[in-house]
Each structure stands twice: as structure tokens, then as C-alpha cells.
Design a protein around this motif. Structure first.
Motif, PDB file in Angstrom:
ATOM      1  N   VAL A 195      11.174  -8.752  -6.589  1.00 38.35           N
ATOM      2  CA  VAL A 195      11.262  -7.300  -6.424  1.00 38.35           C
ATOM      3  C   VAL A 195      12.340  -6.749  -7.351  1.00 38.35           C
ATOM      4  CG1 VAL A 195      11.850  -5.422  -4.842  1.00 38.35           C
ATOM      5  CG2 VAL A 195      10.456  -7.329  -4.029  1.00 38.35           C
ATOM      6  N   ARG A 196      11.974  -5.727  -8.119  1.00 34.27           N
ATOM      7  CA  ARG A 196      12.946  -4.986  -8.928  1.00 34.27           C
ATOM      8  C   ARG A 196      12.604  -3.509  -8.854  1.00 34.27           C
ATOM      9  NH1 ARG A 196      11.851  -9.095 -12.541  1.00 34.27           N
ATOM     10  NH2 ARG A 196      10.541  -7.808 -13.874  1.00 34.27           N
ATOM     11  N   ALA A 197      13.608  -2.704  -8.526  1.00 32.18           N
ATOM     12  CA  ALA A 197      13.474  -1.239  -8.531  1.00 32.18           C
ATOM     13  C   ALA A 197      12.205  -0.740  -7.839  1.00 32.18           C
ATOM     14  CB  ALA A 197      13.521  -0.732  -9.980  1.00 32.18           C
ATOM     15  N   GLY A 198      11.977  -1.238  -6.627  1.00 36.99           N
ATOM     16  CA  GLY A 198      10.858  -0.712  -5.838  1.00 36.99           C
ATOM     17  C   GLY A 198       9.493  -1.240  -6.234  1.00 36.99           C
ATOM     18  N   ASN A 199       9.478  -2.231  -7.140  1.00 38.66           N
ATOM     19  CA  ASN A 199       8.210  -2.844  -7.544  1.00 38.66           C
ATOM     20  C   ASN A 199       8.254  -4.344  -7.298  1.00 38.66           C
ATOM     21  OD1 ASN A 199       6.865  -0.510  -8.778  1.00 38.66           O
ATOM     22  ND2 ASN A 199       8.506  -0.637 -10.294  1.00 38.66           N
ATOM     23  N   LEU A 200       7.101  -4.900  -6.950  1.00 32.49           N
ATOM     24  CA  LEU A 200       6.991  -6.356  -6.840  1.00 32.49           C
ATOM     25  C   LEU A 200       6.295  -6.867  -8.097  1.00 32.49           C
ATOM     26  CD1 LEU A 200       7.205  -9.005  -5.203  1.00 32.49           C
ATOM     27  CD2 LEU A 200       4.995  -8.427  -4.175  1.00 32.49           C
ATOM     28  N   PHE A 201       6.989  -7.750  -8.831  1.00 31.01           N
ATOM     29  CA  PHE A 201       6.465  -8.284 -10.090  1.00 31.01           C
ATOM     30  C   PHE A 201       5.839  -9.654  -9.883  1.00 31.01           C
ATOM     31  CE2 PHE A 201       7.910  -5.408 -13.434  1.00 31.01           C
ATOM     32  CZ  PHE A 201       8.776  -4.594 -12.716  1.00 31.01           C
ATOM     33  N   GLY A 202       4.752  -9.921 -10.590  1.00 32.98           N
ATOM     34  CA  GLY A 202       4.111 -11.235 -10.562  1.00 32.98           C
ATOM     35  C   GLY A 202       2.640 -11.086 -10.902  1.00 32.98           C
ATOM     36  N   ARG A 203       2.029 -12.151 -11.432  1.00 32.45           N
ATOM     37  CA  ARG A 203       0.599 -12.106 -11.726  1.00 32.45           C
ATOM     38  C   ARG A 203      -0.187 -11.957 -10.432  1.00 32.45           C
ATOM     39  NH1 ARG A 203      -0.822 -10.407 -15.176  1.00 32.45           N
ATOM     40  NH2 ARG A 203      -1.241 -11.690 -17.002  1.00 32.45           N
ATOM     41  N   GLY A 204      -1.079 -10.962 -10.398  1.00 32.40           N
ATOM     42  CA  GLY A 204      -1.907 -10.738  -9.220  1.00 32.40           C
ATOM     43  C   GLY A 204      -1.347  -9.723  -8.235  1.00 32.40           C
ATOM     44  N   GLU A 263       3.198  -7.804 -14.830  1.00 34.61           N
ATOM     45  CA  GLU A 263       2.336  -7.119 -13.864  1.00 34.61           C
ATOM     46  C   GLU A 263       3.147  -6.856 -12.602  1.00 34.61           C
ATOM     47  OE1 GLU A 263      -1.270  -9.221 -12.747  1.00 34.61           O
ATOM     48  OE2 GLU A 263      -1.660  -7.837 -11.100  1.00 34.61           O
ATOM     49  N   HIS A 264       2.938  -5.683 -11.993  1.00 40.68           N
ATOM     50  CA  HIS A 264       3.654  -5.368 -10.760  1.00 40.68           C
ATOM     51  C   HIS A 264       2.867  -4.396  -9.900  1.00 40.68           C
ATOM     52  CE1 HIS A 264       4.923  -2.456 -13.839  1.00 40.68           C
ATOM     53  NE2 HIS A 264       5.086  -1.584 -12.862  1.00 40.68           N
ATOM     54  N   ILE A 265       3.316  -4.270  -8.654  1.00 39.54           N
ATOM     55  CA  ILE A 265       2.739  -3.252  -7.765  1.00 39.54           C
ATOM     56  C   ILE A 265       3.891  -2.469  -7.160  1.00 39.54           C
ATOM     57  CG2 ILE A 265       2.670  -4.727  -5.679  1.00 39.54           C
ATOM     58  CD1 ILE A 265      -0.081  -3.320  -5.056  1.00 39.54           C
ATOM     59  N   SER A 266       3.680  -1.184  -7.018  1.00 39.19           N
ATOM     60  CA  SER A 266       4.694  -0.340  -6.388  1.00 39.19           C
ATOM     61  C   SER A 266       4.732  -0.662  -4.891  1.00 39.19           C
ATOM     62  CB  SER A 266       4.328   1.125  -6.616  1.00 39.19           C
ATOM     63  OG  SER A 266       4.647   1.883  -5.478  1.00 39.19           O
ATOM     64  N   LEU A 267       5.918  -0.910  -4.360  1.00 37.81           N
ATOM     65  CA  LEU A 267       6.013  -1.227  -2.932  1.00 37.81           C
ATOM     66  C   LEU A 267       5.583  -0.035  -2.080  1.00 37.81           C
ATOM     67  CD1 LEU A 267       9.271  -3.376  -2.744  1.00 37.81           C
ATOM     68  CD2 LEU A 267       6.886  -4.139  -2.700  1.00 37.81           C
ATOM     69  N   ASP A 268       5.839   1.175  -2.563  1.00 39.78           N
ATOM     70  CA  ASP A 268       5.357   2.369  -1.837  1.00 39.78           C
ATOM     71  C   ASP A 268       3.840   2.310  -1.690  1.00 39.78           C
ATOM     72  OD1 ASP A 268       7.896   3.353  -1.703  1.00 39.78           O
ATOM     73  OD2 ASP A 268       7.678   4.710  -3.417  1.00 39.78           O
ATOM     74  N   ASN A 269       3.168   1.927  -2.774  1.00 43.67           N
ATOM     75  CA  ASN A 269       1.706   1.867  -2.718  1.00 43.67           C
ATOM     76  C   ASN A 269       1.220   0.718  -1.845  1.00 43.67           C
ATOM     77  OD1 ASN A 269       1.703   4.031  -4.399  1.00 43.67           O
ATOM     78  ND2 ASN A 269       0.544   3.061  -6.047  1.00 43.67           N
ATOM     79  N   TYR A 270       1.946  -0.390  -1.901  1.00 42.64           N
ATOM     80  CA  TYR A 270       1.570  -1.541  -1.070  1.00 42.64           C
ATOM     81  C   TYR A 270       1.684  -1.186   0.413  1.00 42.64           C
ATOM     82  CZ  TYR A 270       2.128  -6.072   1.259  1.00 42.64           C
ATOM     83  OH  TYR A 270       2.038  -7.127   2.124  1.00 42.64           O
ATOM     84  N   PHE A 271       2.831  -0.663   0.814  1.00 40.45           N
ATOM     85  CA  PHE A 271       3.006  -0.322   2.235  1.00 40.45           C
ATOM     86  C   PHE A 271       2.148   0.884   2.628  1.00 40.45           C
ATOM     87  CE2 PHE A 271       7.217  -2.457   1.378  1.00 40.45           C
ATOM     88  CZ  PHE A 271       6.930  -3.600   2.111  1.00 40.45           C
ATOM     89  N   GLY A 272       2.086   1.874   1.755  1.00 40.55           N
ATOM     90  CA  GLY A 272       1.234   3.045   2.012  1.00 40.55           C
ATOM     91  C   GLY A 272      -0.231   2.634   2.112  1.00 40.55           C
ATOM     92  N   GLY A 273      -0.592   1.630   1.317  1.00 44.93           N
ATOM     93  CA  GLY A 273      -1.968   1.128   1.328  1.00 44.93           C
ATOM     94  C   GLY A 273      -2.338   0.532   2.674  1.00 44.93           C
TER      95      GLY A 273
END
Ligand code: BES
Ligand code: MN
Ligand code: MN
Length: 453
Positions: free
Chosen positions: A106-115, A430-440
């Protein structure tokens, strides 16, 4: 505890579990990851079981297994089919990742990693939404069937055979997919159109074997030069694809749709920033959004041959290769386009090289009206989950299964995407926004509840 409170209370747990999933390097393209693919399939099966699904099956195919699970305890309520993929793209080039591809960080509200965004993070959103409904409300409000496949990133080659074999069992009232993006951060989106994809490989042979370029150079055809010349002729100066009849069946969008697309909160400046190139190019006469979502393209995905190691080697290679692909839009026919492309490429080549032309995969474009009431339920759930206005968009990427399902089952396909355009899907970091992950997770749980209402 209420549903949303329950989901909020599980944030740490959900995130840690997703990281576990992301640590499995389930790359579908290369055989060295076969074991990891198996592990990822089992991981998904296990989590579906934990979410209360039943009749979990891991079905082998000619390549990578399909995971299935179901919960059919809501008589009189709709049955939905959720689809996602547990396979990922290769992580190379590895040295361009800030943190290792398979060590989620996790960096700056994003989770980084392939997939993270494509598509494990989004699959996990659904599994956790189902689990939350089970645990916080005492059961699933709708009937649900889940398939998570392992070949999406290589064209879903064997999935359709699985579908046709299980046709009766997989019947549903709607297909639900989370494998797309939002238009922008804070703009939850439903995708109603995808481009199709044909993927080709070209192999040119010049001399029968590699030759000393001093002894032979000047008199023999160099397949790399010829390949480059051919590729340079695939577009004209207006960036239109030169394949004859390539645009013949392309449907023009209606004035109403064009207006709707241009009203979307899409920012060219953001797009330019994401691309990071010195300037953009594109088919003349169409806006960027139209180019991306409604126009077909021809791309060179890779080309190689000859000597590419350290230092110099004076050689005329025997072989030259290219991987090419065409994105397709309604109403182009993939088989027809493949023939046109092959004919054009052969016509562009001189007699001095032999050409082996292969079609590696094909997939139809998809666009469908969003008139079914399910789409309004989806929009409202996104708006509740994110507390933001949601929109309908099209996208330029391809998901072969969506088109196949739409054609074969004639069901509404609801694509709720939680990625973002600048999250580097298929690329380093590649990353996903944690807001979008939890909001999702919240939106999907609310959506399944809304479907039962
Ligand atoms: N999730 C993507 C497709 C996608 C991405 C759709 C962004 C809309 C927006 C999917 O995993 C993918 O990458 N598909 C491949 C197609 C396949 C046949 C290899 C693609 O679009 O290149
Ligand atoms: Mn995907
Ligand atoms: Mn992908």
C-alpha cells in the motif's frame, strides 16, 4: 450490525486477504506458472466456500481450470451469474516496478501489485460482498452463480466449451462483471460497450538461415527491413488503417449517443497526463473518446528478430516476427476482418520473403442498450456505495466472455468496474485505489440487495 457497518469493520481483514491472493503469481500466458494458476484456482474456490457458496467445483480445461460456485436459496428472486478472472498478465519488465509485482504494497491510498485492478481485486470485491451479505444479513438476497476463469488474459480460449457443456446449469437473468474501469476517480461507471479483439502473429522468413551481413548483405532480403516496411504501411497519414474494407461494416454512432458521450465528465488533460507521450495521434475526424470507444484500430504489440543481445553482431536474420492486433467495433465481423488483414499483409510483402500468418485469438465487439431495469438498480447501488453520481460509458478494452454470453443467453450484462484508467493494468506498478476497493464491496452488496427488492 448493519451491512455497511459490517463491511467497514472488516477493512483490515479484507485487505490482508486480498494481498494473499495477489501473492500468487497466476500468470496465464507462460507454462512456468501452471502451478500458480492451480493455486489461485484453489484459493478462489476456498474463499467462495467461506462466503457460503455451495457445489464448488474446479473444472480442468485444456489449459487453465474454471472455478464455479453457487447459492440458490432465494426462491422467487432473480438468479445472477457473476464472472471474473483469477489469471493475470505477465509482470515483466520487473525492474520497472517500484515494489515487486507479487508483493502487494500500500502506498498513498493505493494497493500496488499485478492483478490488483485486473482482475483479482475486483473478483475479491464480489467475494467479500457475498460474504458480508451472508454474515451481516443472514443469507444471500438473490440466487447467484459464480464463475472465475484462468484464461481471460490469453483470450478465454477454453471457457466457451465449459459454458456450452454447462448451458442449462449456468442459466441466469443477468450477467454481472467487474473487470472494467471507472471513467475517473469519483465517477462510478457502468460499461455498456467493449471493443472486440483479433490477435495475429506474423513470421517472415528471408534466407534459409542467418547469414554474415558482410558476406551476404546487399544481395539478400532482410526480413526485418521488410517487416518494418510492411508495418509502416498499415496506417495512412490520417491514422486510418489501410486494410481494404476494414471500415466497411463499422456502425456510426447515433447523434444522441455522441451527445451523451461528450457530456460525460471526461477530461482530456487527465488523459494526456496518463498517457505521458509528447503528443497524441489518432484517426482524423473523431474525438479521443470516439477513437477509444467506437473506432477500430490496428496495433503492433511487439516485433523482434535478429540480434538483440549486448554489443554488436553482424547478421542478416533468417526470421522476423511481429505480434499485431486489431480492436473491433460493432458491426465488424472478427473472422471477416482476420481474412482482410491477412490478405492485405500478404499483398504488402515482396516475393523475397515467406510469410506465415496466424490468428491467435478472436473476439467480437459488444454494445448493448441499458434499458433493462437492472441497470437503474446498478446505478443507484453505485451512487449509494460511493456517494457520487454514476454514469454509463463504453470502453476500448475487450472481455471475450461478455460478448459470448450476450449472444448466447441474451441476458443483460452489467459491467460495474472499479479500476481507474491510470492504474497501469498490464503494465508495471499496477494498482487499485483503496477507496474503490472498499466502495466496491459496499456497492456490490447493496446491488445484490436491490436486485431482490
Ligand atoms: N479487464 C480487461 C479488459 C478491459 C480493461 C476492459 C479496461 C475495459 C477496460 C481484460 O482483462 C483484458 O485485458 N482483456 C484483453 C483481451 C484478451 C482477449 C487478451 C484486452 O482487452 O486486451
Ligand atoms: Mn481483466
Ligand atoms: Mn487484462
Amino acid at each position: 450490525m448493519d451491512l455497511i457497518g459490517y463491511i467497514d469493520s472488516k477493512r483490515e481483514e479484507h485487505l490482508n486477504e486480498l494481498k494473499e491472493f495477489l501473492r500468487i503469481p497466476s500468470v496465464s500466458a507462460t507454462s512456468e506458472h501452471k502451478k500458480d494458476i492451480e493455486r489461485a484456482a484453489h484459493w478462489v474456490a476456498e474463499k467462495l466456500r467461506a462466503a457460503g457458496l455451495e457445489n464448488i467445483e474446479i473444472t480442468p480445461t485444456k489449459m487453465h481450470p474454471v472455478v464455479y460456485g453457487e447459492s440458490l436459496h432465494a426462491p422467487g428472486k432473480p438468479t445472477v451469474l457473476f464472472y471474473g478472472h483469477y489469471d493475470v498478465q505477465p509482470a515483466e519488465p520487473l525492474d520497472l516496478w517500484t515494489s515487486p509485482a507479487f508483493e502487494p504494497t500500500v502506498r498513498a491510498g493505493n494497493l500496488f501489485g499485478r492483478g490488483t485492478a485486473d482482475d483479482k481485486g475486483q473478483v475479491h470485491i464480489h467475494i467479500k460482498a457475498l460474504e458480508a451479505l451472508q454474515n451481516a444479513t443472514g443469507g444471500l438476497p438473490v440466487n447467484i452463480k459464480v464463475i472465475v476463469e484462468g484464461e481471460e488474459e490469453i483470450g478465454s480460449v477454453n471457457l466457451w466449451e465449459f459454458m456450452t457443456k454447462n448451458r442449462e446449469r449456468l442459466k441466469s437473468n443477468a450477467l454481472i462483471v467487474s473487470d472494467t474501469s471507472m471513467l475517473a476517480k469519483g465517477v462510478p461507471s457502468i460499461t455498456y460497450g467493449l471493443r472486440g479483439l483479433n490477435y495475429y502473429q506474423v513470421e517472415l522468413t528471408g534466407p534459409a538461415q542467418d547469414l554474415h551481413s558482410g558476406v551476404f548483405g546487399g544481395a539478400v532480403p532482410n526480413p526485418l527491413t521488410i517487416l518494418s516496411e510492411m508495418i509502416a504501411k498499415l496506417h495512412d497519414k490520417n491514422f486510418r488503417v489501410t486494410v481494404p474494407d476494414f471500415y466497411k461494416d463499422v456502425a456510426q454512432i447515433s447523434p444522441a449517443e455522441r451527445k451523451a458521450l461528450h457530456r460525460l465528465p471526461w477530461k482530456e488533460k487527465e488523459f494526456r497526463k496518463t498517457v505521458g507521450a509528447a503528443a497524441l495521434c489518432g484517426e482524423k475526424g473523431y474525438s479521443i473518446v470516439e477513437q477509444l470507444w467506437t473506432r477500430p484500430t490496428m496495433e503492433v504489440n511487439g516485433m523482434w528478430g535478429g540480434y538483440i543481445g549486448e554489443g554488436a553482431k553482424t547478421v542478416i536474420p533468417s526470421k522476423a516476427y511481429a505480434k499485431l492486433s486489431t480492436r473491433l467495433v460493432p458491426a465488424q465481423n472478427p473472422a471477416k476482418i482476420a481474412k482482410l488483414v491477412e490478405r492485405h499483409i500478404r499483398a504488402l510483402l515482396p516475393k523475397s520473403v515467406r510469410c506465415d500468418f496466424q490468428v491467435l485469438s478472436t473476439g467480437k465487439p459488444w454494445v448493448a442498450p441499458y434499458t433493462d431495469p437492472i441497470f437503474q438498480k446498478a446505478i443507484h447501488s453505485l451512487e449509494k456505495g460511493f456517494e457520487k453520481k454514476a454514469v454509463f460509458i463504453r470502453e476500448g478494452g475487450s472481455i471475450p466472455f461478455v460478448t459470448q454470453m450476450h449472444d448466447a443467453f441474451k441476458v443483460p450484462c452489467v459491467l460495474l468496474g472499479f479500476g481507474l484508467p491510470d492504474e497501469n493494468a498490464h503494465a508495471p506498478d499496477e494498482h487499485i485505489s483503496l477507496d474503490n476497493y472498499f466502495g466496491g464491496i459496499k456497492s456490490i452488496a447493496l446491488f445484490y440487495q436491490a436486485l431482490a427488492a
